[in-house]
Design a protein around this motif. Structure first.
Motif, PDB file in Angstrom:
ATOM      1  N   TYR A  85      -9.087   3.242  -2.974  1.00 19.35           N
ATOM      2  CA  TYR A  85      -9.859   3.379  -3.988  1.00 19.35           C
ATOM      3  C   TYR A  85      -8.814   4.079  -5.180  1.00 19.35           C
ATOM      4  O   TYR A  85      -9.133   5.290  -5.748  1.00 19.35           O
ATOM      5  CB  TYR A  85     -10.921   4.349  -3.878  1.00 19.35           C
ATOM      6  CG  TYR A  85     -12.049   3.501  -3.166  1.00 19.35           C
ATOM      7  CD1 TYR A  85     -13.071   2.687  -3.682  1.00 19.35           C
ATOM      8  CD2 TYR A  85     -12.308   3.674  -1.826  1.00 19.35           C
ATOM      9  CE1 TYR A  85     -14.248   2.378  -2.959  1.00 19.35           C
ATOM     10  CE2 TYR A  85     -13.300   2.934  -1.102  1.00 19.35           C
ATOM     11  CZ  TYR A  85     -14.289   2.473  -1.587  1.00 19.35           C
ATOM     12  OH  TYR A  85     -15.221   1.770  -0.967  1.00 19.35           O
ATOM     13  N   THR A  86      -7.798   3.604  -5.366  1.00 12.90           N
ATOM     14  CA  THR A  86      -6.649   4.037  -6.251  1.00 12.90           C
ATOM     15  C   THR A  86      -6.395   3.444  -7.362  1.00 12.90           C
ATOM     16  O   THR A  86      -5.653   3.708  -8.222  1.00 12.90           O
ATOM     17  CB  THR A  86      -5.058   4.086  -5.631  1.00 12.90           C
ATOM     18  OG1 THR A  86      -4.896   2.820  -4.915  1.00 12.90           O
ATOM     19  CG2 THR A  86      -5.431   5.236  -4.237  1.00 12.90           C
ATOM     20  N   PRO A 133       0.881  -1.037   0.019  1.00 13.33           N
ATOM     21  CA  PRO A 133      -0.006  -0.004   0.091  1.00 13.33           C
ATOM     22  C   PRO A 133       0.948   1.274  -0.060  1.00 13.33           C
ATOM     23  O   PRO A 133       1.985   1.215   0.619  1.00 13.33           O
ATOM     24  CB  PRO A 133      -0.895  -0.051   1.318  1.00 13.33           C
ATOM     25  CG  PRO A 133       0.100  -1.074   2.300  1.00 13.33           C
ATOM     26  CD  PRO A 133       0.854  -1.819   1.332  1.00 13.33           C
ATOM     27  N   VAL A 134       0.654   2.277  -0.517  1.00  9.80           N
ATOM     28  CA  VAL A 134       0.978   3.688  -0.742  1.00  9.80           C
ATOM     29  C   VAL A 134       0.849   4.365   0.719  1.00  9.80           C
ATOM     30  O   VAL A 134      -0.008   4.085   1.281  1.00  9.80           O
ATOM     31  CB  VAL A 134       0.579   4.332  -1.566  1.00  9.80           C
ATOM     32  CG1 VAL A 134       1.205   5.922  -1.732  1.00  9.80           C
ATOM     33  CG2 VAL A 134       0.641   3.859  -3.179  1.00  9.80           C
ATOM     34  N   SER A 135       1.925   4.924   1.038  1.00  6.20           N
ATOM     35  CA  SER A 135       1.914   5.283   2.553  1.00  6.20           C
ATOM     36  C   SER A 135       0.603   6.350   2.697  1.00  6.20           C
ATOM     37  O   SER A 135       0.199   7.348   1.956  1.00  6.20           O
ATOM     38  CB  SER A 135       3.061   6.273   2.456  1.00  6.20           C
ATOM     39  OG  SER A 135       3.071   6.884   4.146  1.00  6.20           O
ATOM     40  N   LEU A 164     -14.116   0.790  -9.893  1.00  7.68           N
ATOM     41  CA  LEU A 164     -13.083   1.433  -8.955  1.00  7.68           C
ATOM     42  C   LEU A 164     -12.848   0.371  -7.569  1.00  7.68           C
ATOM     43  O   LEU A 164     -13.711   0.315  -6.906  1.00  7.68           O
ATOM     44  CB  LEU A 164     -13.731   2.711  -8.574  1.00  7.68           C
ATOM     45  CG  LEU A 164     -12.645   3.534  -7.763  1.00  7.68           C
ATOM     46  CD1 LEU A 164     -11.571   3.886  -8.221  1.00  7.68           C
ATOM     47  CD2 LEU A 164     -13.423   5.095  -7.227  1.00  7.68           C
ATOM     48  N   LEU A 165     -11.593   0.016  -7.457  1.00  6.26           N
ATOM     49  CA  LEU A 165     -11.273  -0.882  -6.446  1.00  6.26           C
ATOM     50  C   LEU A 165     -11.391  -0.257  -5.056  1.00  6.26           C
ATOM     51  O   LEU A 165     -10.515   0.611  -4.918  1.00  6.26           O
ATOM     52  CB  LEU A 165     -10.160  -1.821  -6.729  1.00  6.26           C
ATOM     53  CG  LEU A 165     -10.481  -2.541  -8.118  1.00  6.26           C
ATOM     54  CD1 LEU A 165      -9.104  -3.486  -8.410  1.00  6.26           C
ATOM     55  CD2 LEU A 165     -11.597  -3.637  -8.049  1.00  6.26           C
ATOM     56  N   SER A 166     -11.915  -0.808  -3.966  1.00  4.02           N
ATOM     57  CA  SER A 166     -11.691  -0.576  -2.572  1.00  4.02           C
ATOM     58  C   SER A 166     -10.392  -0.497  -1.805  1.00  4.02           C
ATOM     59  O   SER A 166      -9.841   0.449  -1.129  1.00  4.02           O
ATOM     60  CB  SER A 166     -12.841  -0.881  -1.619  1.00  4.02           C
ATOM     61  OG  SER A 166     -12.680  -2.361  -1.702  1.00  4.02           O
ATOM     62  N   ASN A 167      -9.818  -1.633  -2.395  1.00  2.00           N
ATOM     63  CA  ASN A 167      -8.468  -1.865  -1.785  1.00  2.00           C
ATOM     64  C   ASN A 167      -7.482  -0.941  -1.980  1.00  2.00           C
ATOM     65  O   ASN A 167      -7.203  -0.541  -3.291  1.00  2.00           O
ATOM     66  CB  ASN A 167      -7.946  -3.380  -2.376  1.00  2.00           C
ATOM     67  CG  ASN A 167      -6.864  -4.166  -1.217  1.00  2.00           C
ATOM     68  OD1 ASN A 167      -6.897  -3.427  -0.163  1.00  2.00           O
ATOM     69  ND2 ASN A 167      -6.711  -5.235  -1.377  1.00  2.00           N
ATOM     70  N   PHE A 168      -6.559  -0.546  -1.309  1.00  2.00           N
ATOM     71  CA  PHE A 168      -5.517   0.403  -1.362  1.00  2.00           C
ATOM     72  C   PHE A 168      -6.140   1.652  -1.515  1.00  2.00           C
ATOM     73  O   PHE A 168      -5.530   2.633  -2.371  1.00  2.00           O
ATOM     74  CB  PHE A 168      -4.506   0.050  -2.253  1.00  2.00           C
ATOM     75  CG  PHE A 168      -4.052  -1.443  -2.091  1.00  2.00           C
ATOM     76  CD1 PHE A 168      -2.932  -1.600  -1.407  1.00  2.00           C
ATOM     77  CD2 PHE A 168      -4.480  -2.457  -2.657  1.00  2.00           C
ATOM     78  CE1 PHE A 168      -2.376  -2.769  -1.011  1.00  2.00           C
ATOM     79  CE2 PHE A 168      -4.038  -3.868  -2.448  1.00  2.00           C
ATOM     80  CZ  PHE A 168      -2.889  -3.815  -1.560  1.00  2.00           C
ATOM     81  N   VAL A 206      -5.228  -1.734 -12.529  1.00  2.00           N
ATOM     82  CA  VAL A 206      -4.704  -0.703 -13.077  1.00  2.00           C
ATOM     83  C   VAL A 206      -4.574   0.792 -12.297  1.00  2.00           C
ATOM     84  O   VAL A 206      -5.761   0.998 -11.866  1.00  2.00           O
ATOM     85  CB  VAL A 206      -5.268  -0.405 -14.618  1.00  2.00           C
ATOM     86  CG1 VAL A 206      -4.592   0.567 -15.196  1.00  2.00           C
ATOM     87  CG2 VAL A 206      -5.218  -1.995 -15.437  1.00  2.00           C
ATOM     88  N   ALA A 207      -3.256   1.195 -12.059  1.00  2.00           N
ATOM     89  CA  ALA A 207      -3.381   2.326 -11.093  1.00  2.00           C
ATOM     90  C   ALA A 207      -4.262   3.583 -11.708  1.00  2.00           C
ATOM     91  O   ALA A 207      -4.333   3.518 -12.936  1.00  2.00           O
ATOM     92  CB  ALA A 207      -1.791   2.894 -11.148  1.00  2.00           C
TER      93      ALA A 207
END
Length: 484
Positions: free
Chosen positions: A356-357, A136-138, A350-354, A367-368
């Motif tokens: 919604y990025t 995960p991104v900070s 739109l994915l909730s994990n990480f 895909v980011a």
């Protein structure tokens, strides 16, 4: 079927919605918390022990689920990496689904989590029972789940991705859930959807009959003309609660006593005229959150049950059909819209994990976020949307039911190139997919208004179940969402 790309600007074009009135689509694996989650705040530095090599993350956002373990996609990477290991035991007394949430505050460096049945720091690629898939991104939260037997121990390891990179702070949240099942109208919480219908009237009625055990029909009065049935688990006890959304005053009404719902309920005003209800568990607490999609501005507005805070995301526009499901298997609802383009349906998820990025791509990887949104082409404009977990991996599958040929067309979440087509139903039927046989898979099913009869194809043994329930004008509500 192929992917369709549109620019961020084109993503908000106005199209004609297929359904003539608001639709509610929810397809999400559900579990009940066995105990409050354990939260740990930690850090990584040179004083921590080292593990030899580290797990290859795979670079995808689709992490392990309770029914599908994401194995490392590559050989372990060489080096020595600082780690923290936390030992737990499933003390619930029954098989559980453990969910791990990791929120790093590491600046530009990365850390990630892996779960083990037995952890050996000299061989961290062995004994894996749950994998995050990517760091995960900070400031964002990454989640994954895995099954744990009753009384079994397990270890969650937080490690660096670069030797001696460290991390000033991270938050680890570990929860154990039990009673996992596919959603559907399940009043007795036996894991099998009931046969159920809703009778719209000035004094609206709900009728349901268990698919196993007792054959008696239960009748309850709740709602009024113009209400939209939105049954689900709003208090986390595993039982289906009667609930309606009233467009005339943008209010959710939730029954608190299922024996006397007409006198035991509460109301929450949430939304404005024209909003579409999209309830789901967006905060992973085992309870449905109140949520609406606003076609006029393309925003989703979620009232999170954990702390009554607002989650707002821009995703979609006028004419789109909102769909709430768990397409990445992280135990939280994703936000999806389905758009008709030249007679074809495109799913934008739109994915909730990480946080919604990322978006779900045509290859079932994430895909980011960027200037180009990938839409998954699946279905015709005249098809009915029937998402559900038909493959039994705790991830929502994209699916449609075609009225012209009575066929379920299912795009498997396990592999987008091995899809499933099930011929079940006929013209005039209303699809009612749900898990009627408690095998953790969505069954193909239809309700035939001309006969007031359910026809279910059990996925466990491919046999048919059928029963008569209701009368002319009744709406079937066995599925976890409102089908129109």
């Amino acid at each position: 079927m192929v992917s369709h790309k549109i620019s961020a600007t084109a993503f908000l074009v106005v199209l004609t919605i297929f359904f003539s009135s608001p639709s509610l689509l929810l397809a999400q694996y559900e579990c009940d918390l066995s105990a409050p989650a354990q939260t740990i705040v930690g850090s990584l530095d040179v004083a921590d022990p080292d593990q030899t090599t580290r797990v290859f993350r795979g670079g995808q956002h689709l992490a392990s689920t309770c029914l599908a373990n994401l194995a490392p996609t590559g050989a372990p990477l060489a080096g020595t990496f600082n780690y923290d290991a936390y030992n737990f035991t499933n003390t619930s007394g029954q098989a559980g689904c453990v969910t791990v949430e990791l929120t790093p505050a590491c600046g530009t460096v990365f850390i990630f989590a892996v779960a083990y049945s037995t952890y050996n720091p000299a061989a961290p690629n062995t004994g894996i029972i749950g994998n995050m898939g990517v760091s995960p991104v900070s400031g964002t939260t990454g989640s994954f789940s895995f099954p744990v037997a009753a009384g079994a121990p397990y270890t969650v390891v937080i490690s660096e991705t670069a030797a001696n990179s460290g991390c000033p702070s991270y938050t680890l949240k570990v929860s154990n859930k039990v009673g996992c099942r596919q959603p559907g109208f399940d009043r007795d919480n036996d894991g099998s959807a009931d046969y159920a219908v809703y009778r719209p009237a000035a004094l609206s009625m709900w009728l349901n009959k268990p698919t196993v055990g007792a054959i008696a029909v239960t009748t309850r009065q709740f709602g009024t003309s113009g209400d939209i049935p939105i049954h689900g688990d709003y208090n986390g006890d595993g039982q289906t609660d009667l609930a309606v959304y009233r467009p005339s005053n943008s209010t959710f009404y939730i029954a608190t006593n299922q024996a006397t719902p007409q006198t035991s309920f509460y109301g929450v005003q949430w939304g404005v005229a024209g909003d579409i209800p999209v309830v789901g568990d967006y905060d992973r607490d085992g309870k449905n959150d109140l949520a609406v999609f606003r076609p006029s501005d393309g925003n989703w507005y979620v009232l999170r049950s954990t702390d009554n805070s607002l989650l707002a995301k821009h995703w979609g526009g006028s004419g789109d059909t909102p769909v709430s499901g768990d397409f990445d298997g992280d135990s939280a609802a994703d936000m999806a819209i389905v758009r008709n383009i030249n007679g074809t349906r495109y799913w934008f998820i739109l994915l909730s994990n990480f946080g919604y990025t990322s978006y779900l791509s045509s290859t079932n990887t994430a895909v980011a976020a960027g200037a180009t949104v990938l839409g998954i082409q699946w279905g015709l404009s005249t098809d009915i949307l029937v998402p559900g977990d038909y493959t039994g991996d705790a991830k929502t599958d994209i699916a449609v039911w075609r009225p012209s040929d009575g066929t379920f067309y299912i795009r498997n979440s396990t592999s987008p190139v091995t899809n499933t087509f099930i011929r079940w139903g006929m013209i005039g039927d209303i699809p009612q997919p749900a898990d009627y046989d408690n095998d953790k898979k969505t069954d193909a099913a239809v309700y035939r208004p001309s006969e007031n009869r359910f026809y279910v194809l059990r996925s466990s043994d491919m046999t048919m179940m059928t029963t008569t329930l209701g009368q002319s004008g009744d709406q079937p509500v066995s599925a976890p969402y409102r089908v129109q």
